[in-house]
Design an enzyme around this catalytic site. Structure first.
Site: not given
Ligand code: HSE
Length: 308
Positions: A128, A181
């Site tokens: 990921e 993201t």
């Molecule tokens: N924890 C990560 C963020 C997950 O919030 O950037 C992204 O799906």
């Protein structure tokens, strides 16, 4: 030649204030991987997806994770993966993580099932990381294990499954917007206000207690992120309207799912969930954004084999 079918659920990660640490698997939405052994290499195919699924095995999280698992197992053979994306890419529902978890699970299963689901978190998270721009397990861990998980540390990886909440109804609203993201991480502050840090820490700790005690009442008090959400909400057109409408309709809290743009609201009543769903979709509509919505609950099982 054995062909297996693996399902991996969508995830909310972060759960509100638990940035990069708290994640939750949700029922009904997810990715499916069909896989079979081949003599060498990793081949990726996409099954009827409306999203642009990368078919280069070095860019697809399912195949990257599968390759990591084969490396851990010391296997020289290959795998052919056919991916059916059930999750929109860039939605905040852990789309890349679901593919990664399914790819890791499939490779392990086909080559002797020697690794536990816990041991698959690292290869799935590494996969990921290739597309997300960060190394965090708050999507891959719940996708694999089910329920809610907490990542204490990424290096070395230390993840605990903390449980579930039976009474929890989740209203998931997916607007027709894309937030990657890596973009949603790039805008985050490098330093945080101490008061906000204390508030987020307390709420995160309480969410952990709520999931481990199966206590909806506790959870309903703490879905509040004073640090990340105010910044990321600027990337989601209609966020404030939708939040106000969700709370007016009876939600006990609302937050961005992962890095967005999906939003989720919580309640313990199906009747309220329907009213909240309608209100949130209407909130986006008033901002000229079409949104898809679901009422769901926690997926307790995580990544699993589907009947053939
Ligand atoms: N924890 C990560 C963020 C997950 O919030 O950037 C992204 O799906």
């Amino acid at each position: 030649m054995e062909i297996i079918k693996v399902f991996s659920p969508a995830t909310i990660g972060n759960i509100g204030p638990g940035f990069d640490v708290l994640g939750l698997a949700i029922k009904g939405l997810g990715d499916v991987v069909e896989a079979r052994k081949i003599s060498s290499g990793i081949v990726v195919k996409a099954n009827g997806s409306k999203w642009n699924v990368p078919l280069n095995s070095r860019e697809n999280t399912a195949s990257i994770a599968a390759q990591h698992v084969l490396d851990i197992l010391g296997e020289k053979g290959g795998i052919e993966i056919t991916l059916t994306k059930g999750l929109p890419i860039g939605s905040g529902l852990g789309s890349s993580a679901a593919s990664a978890a399914a790819g890791a699970f499939a490779a392990n299963y086909l080559y002797g099932n020697r690794l536990s689901k816990e041991e698959l978190i690292l290869p799935a998270t590494k996969a990921e990381a290739v597309v997300s721009g960060g190394f965090f397990a708050d999507n891959t861990a719940p996708a694999l294990l089910g329920g809610a998980t907490l990542t204490r540390s990424c290096e070395p990886l230390d993840v605990t499954r903390i449980g579930s909440i039976d009474a929890l109804k989740l209203v998931i609203v997916i607007p027709d917007l894309v937030v990657l993201t890596k973009d949603a991480r790039a805008i985050l502050p490098k330093f945080v206000n101490l008061h906000n840090f204390v508030m987020n820490m307390a709420n995160t700790a309480l969410i952990t207690a709520a999931f481990s005690k199966n206590d909806y009442g506790l959870f309903s008090r703490c879905l509040n992120d004073a640090i990340i959400e105010p910044v990321r909400s600027t990337l989601i057109r209609g966020y404030h309207t939708v939040r106000d409408k969700a709370l007016e309709a009876g939600a006990d809290g609302m937050a961005i799912s992962g890095s967005g743009p999906t939003l989720f609201a919580i309640t313990n009543s199906m009747e309220k969930a329907k009213a909240i769903q309608k209100a949130m979709v209407q909130g986006f509509k008033e901002n000229d954004v079409h949104a898809e919505s679901h009422i769901t609950e926690v997926d307790r099982e995580g990544t699993r084999l589907l009947p053939k």
